[in-house]
Design a protein around this motif. Structure first.
Motif, PDB file in Angstrom:
ATOM      1  N   LEU A  10       0.836  -1.349   0.120  1.00 17.68           N
ATOM      2  CA  LEU A  10       0.136  -0.113   0.000  1.00 17.68           C
ATOM      3  C   LEU A  10       0.985   1.298   0.098  1.00 17.68           C
ATOM      4  CD1 LEU A  10      -3.078   0.963   0.170  1.00 17.68           C
ATOM      5  CD2 LEU A  10      -2.705   1.091   2.615  1.00 17.68           C
ATOM      6  N   VAL A  50      -7.918  -1.259  -2.298  1.00 15.17           N
ATOM      7  CA  VAL A  50      -8.896  -0.927  -1.024  1.00 15.17           C
ATOM      8  C   VAL A  50      -8.546  -2.185  -0.227  1.00 15.17           C
ATOM      9  CG1 VAL A  50     -11.110  -0.933  -0.165  1.00 15.17           C
ATOM     10  CG2 VAL A  50     -10.312   0.650  -2.239  1.00 15.17           C
ATOM     11  N   PHE A  53      -5.541  -1.926   2.080  1.00 14.94           N
ATOM     12  CA  PHE A  53      -5.901  -1.152   3.444  1.00 14.94           C
ATOM     13  C   PHE A  53      -6.921  -1.716   4.224  1.00 14.94           C
ATOM     14  CE2 PHE A  53      -9.105   1.256   5.781  1.00 14.94           C
ATOM     15  CZ  PHE A  53      -8.197   2.233   6.261  1.00 14.94           C
ATOM     16  N   ARG A  54      -7.673  -2.677   3.744  1.00 16.48           N
ATOM     17  CA  ARG A  54      -8.357  -3.408   4.848  1.00 16.48           C
ATOM     18  C   ARG A  54      -7.427  -4.308   5.766  1.00 16.48           C
ATOM     19  NH1 ARG A  54     -14.204  -5.452   4.642  1.00 16.48           N
ATOM     20  NH2 ARG A  54     -14.354  -7.256   6.157  1.00 16.48           N
ATOM     21  N   TYR A  57      -5.768  -2.540   8.092  1.00 13.82           N
ATOM     22  CA  TYR A  57      -6.527  -1.652   9.308  1.00 13.82           C
ATOM     23  C   TYR A  57      -6.906  -3.160  10.325  1.00 13.82           C
ATOM     24  CZ  TYR A  57     -10.405  -0.160  11.818  1.00 13.82           C
ATOM     25  OH  TYR A  57     -11.360   0.309  12.908  1.00 13.82           O
ATOM     26  N   THR A  77      -4.877   5.678  10.194  1.00 14.51           N
ATOM     27  CA  THR A  77      -5.576   4.812   9.023  1.00 14.51           C
ATOM     28  C   THR A  77      -6.701   5.785   8.300  1.00 14.51           C
ATOM     29  OG1 THR A  77      -7.152   3.972  10.934  1.00 14.51           O
ATOM     30  CG2 THR A  77      -5.423   2.748  10.196  1.00 14.51           C
ATOM     31  N   PRO A  78      -7.612   6.811   8.957  1.00 15.75           N
ATOM     32  CA  PRO A  78      -8.224   7.628   8.026  1.00 15.75           C
ATOM     33  C   PRO A  78      -7.713   8.406   6.999  1.00 15.75           C
ATOM     34  CG  PRO A  78      -8.739   7.710  10.508  1.00 15.75           C
ATOM     35  CD  PRO A  78      -7.330   6.976  10.261  1.00 15.75           C
ATOM     36  N   TRP A  80      -4.851   7.326   5.560  1.00 17.64           N
ATOM     37  CA  TRP A  80      -4.448   6.489   4.302  1.00 17.64           C
ATOM     38  C   TRP A  80      -5.454   6.218   3.662  1.00 17.64           C
ATOM     39  CZ3 TRP A  80      -1.788   2.648   8.517  1.00 17.64           C
ATOM     40  CH2 TRP A  80      -0.578   3.257   9.056  1.00 17.64           C
ATOM     41  N   TYR A  81      -6.681   5.940   4.215  1.00 15.76           N
ATOM     42  CA  TYR A  81      -7.867   5.496   3.576  1.00 15.76           C
ATOM     43  C   TYR A  81      -8.286   6.624   2.630  1.00 15.76           C
ATOM     44  CZ  TYR A  81     -12.635   3.711   2.379  1.00 15.76           C
ATOM     45  OH  TYR A  81     -13.682   3.230   1.902  1.00 15.76           O
ATOM     46  N   ARG A  82      -8.320   7.976   3.088  1.00 13.71           N
ATOM     47  CA  ARG A  82      -8.464   9.035   2.454  1.00 13.71           C
ATOM     48  C   ARG A  82      -7.764   9.143   1.208  1.00 13.71           C
ATOM     49  NH1 ARG A  82      -7.168  14.617   1.719  1.00 13.71           N
ATOM     50  NH2 ARG A  82      -9.100  15.889   1.703  1.00 13.71           N
ATOM     51  N   ILE A  84      -6.676   6.925  -0.651  1.00 15.73           N
ATOM     52  CA  ILE A  84      -7.180   5.866  -1.558  1.00 15.73           C
ATOM     53  C   ILE A  84      -8.507   6.364  -2.231  1.00 15.73           C
ATOM     54  CG2 ILE A  84      -7.887   3.310  -2.044  1.00 15.73           C
ATOM     55  CD1 ILE A  84      -6.242   2.836   0.577  1.00 15.73           C
ATOM     56  N   VAL A  85      -9.276   6.864  -1.536  1.00 16.94           N
ATOM     57  CA  VAL A  85     -10.633   7.148  -1.885  1.00 16.94           C
ATOM     58  C   VAL A  85     -10.978   8.528  -1.823  1.00 16.94           C
ATOM     59  CG1 VAL A  85     -11.737   5.017  -1.812  1.00 16.94           C
ATOM     60  CG2 VAL A  85     -11.755   6.724   0.291  1.00 16.94           C
TER      61      VAL A  85
END
Length: 277
Positions: A10, A50, A53-54, A57, A77-78, A80-82, A84-85
């Motif tokens: 990632l 994604v 990331f899961r 997490y 983690t928020p 890193w997720y941001r 991606i999306v």
């Protein structure tokens, strides 16, 4: 060299987007994944990101409350997720690719990847990759010969194509998705044996080649044992379907059992030696 854990994979992907120099988020992702945003191909590739990331997490969430690593990394983690999306405009030049994430948060993801490399990495060396490709070719030959029901054959074909694609992109997504989807292929193979017991030997040989590959991995013993257990369960179920029992199978199931004895000893059979029964 492939990434040996989801965090490293990632990190490589988000870093490539962040430093792509693209004038928009969409162009940054297109440059890295090699597919236009909005296409089916992009959806497939981005879904794998994604999934990475899961897995990151889930690992952090599995750590006990109060664990120092959990406390350090979970708050990122928020972010890193941001990345991606990305929630703002993907196409606007006012949102160049470098806006997806700040360097400090990206470096923290890299740090987690290095930590996981030391304690929990799964890898595929060149030998394992070559053997897995041989195994997938055996599965394709099986689909051409075995006369499986159309729905099962199509699901297996799709799974084989997915694993081949992941192997071709090993440096991007790492070893874990390949291992995960190979396990899923084992499950489809066992399902096919249940659906068409008469083809159990050919399917079992294809499964045996996967057992051999799993034997090259860190968790090879557990993986191989799981496959062999699945093959034994199929033989028991076949005996029950034909009027026998697990202890005293009917005549037809004895024939299948005798044919599959070599398959159940598959840990020592290298793929390619018995692909044309």
């Amino acid at each position: 060299m492939s990434a040996d854990n989801p965090a490293t994979a990632l990190h490589r992907i988000i870093k490539a987007v962040r430093f792509s120099g693209a004038n928009s988020v969409a162009n940054g992702w297109t440059n890295v994944l090699g597919s236009e945003v909005g296409t089916e191909d992009f959806a497939l590739k981005h879904a794998e990101v994604v999934q990475l990331f899961r897995q990151v997490y889930n690992y952090l969430n599995s750590l006990p409350e109060g664990d120092e690593d959990r406390a350090l990394y979970m708050k990122y983690t928020p972010i890193w997720y941001r990345a991606i999306v990305y929630p703002d405009s993907w196409n606007a030049s006012t949102h160049p690719a470098e806006k997806v994430i700040d360097v400090q948060s990206l470096d923290q993801l890299g740090g987690l990847g290095r930590l996981l490399h030391r304690i929990a990495g799964e890898s595929l060396d060149d030998d394992a990759v070559a053997k897995l490709r041989d195994s997938l070719r055996a599965w394709r030959e099986l689909l051409d010969e075995a006369g499986l029901p159309t729905d099962i054959a199509e699901r297996i074909r799709t799974q084989v194509d997915l694993i081949m694609w992941l192997l071709d992109n090993l440096e991007t997504y790492g070893a874990e998705p390949v291992i995960r989807e190979s396990r899923n292929l084992v499950g489809l193979g066992v399902e096919a044996m249940q659906a068409v017991p008469a083809k159990a030997k050919k399917i079992g040989i294809a499964l045996a080649s996967l057992v051999y590959v799993f034997g090259l991995l860190h968790q090879g013993v557990d993986e191989a044992a799981g496959v062999l257990e699945g093959l034994n369960q199929v033989k028991v179920q076949y005996a029950q379907l034909t009027g026998g029992s697990a202890d005293e199978p009917a005549t037809a199931s004895r024939e299948i059992e005798s044919e599959d004895n070599d398959v159940l000893d598959a840990e020592v059979v290298e793929p390619g030696s018995e692909l044309n029964p």
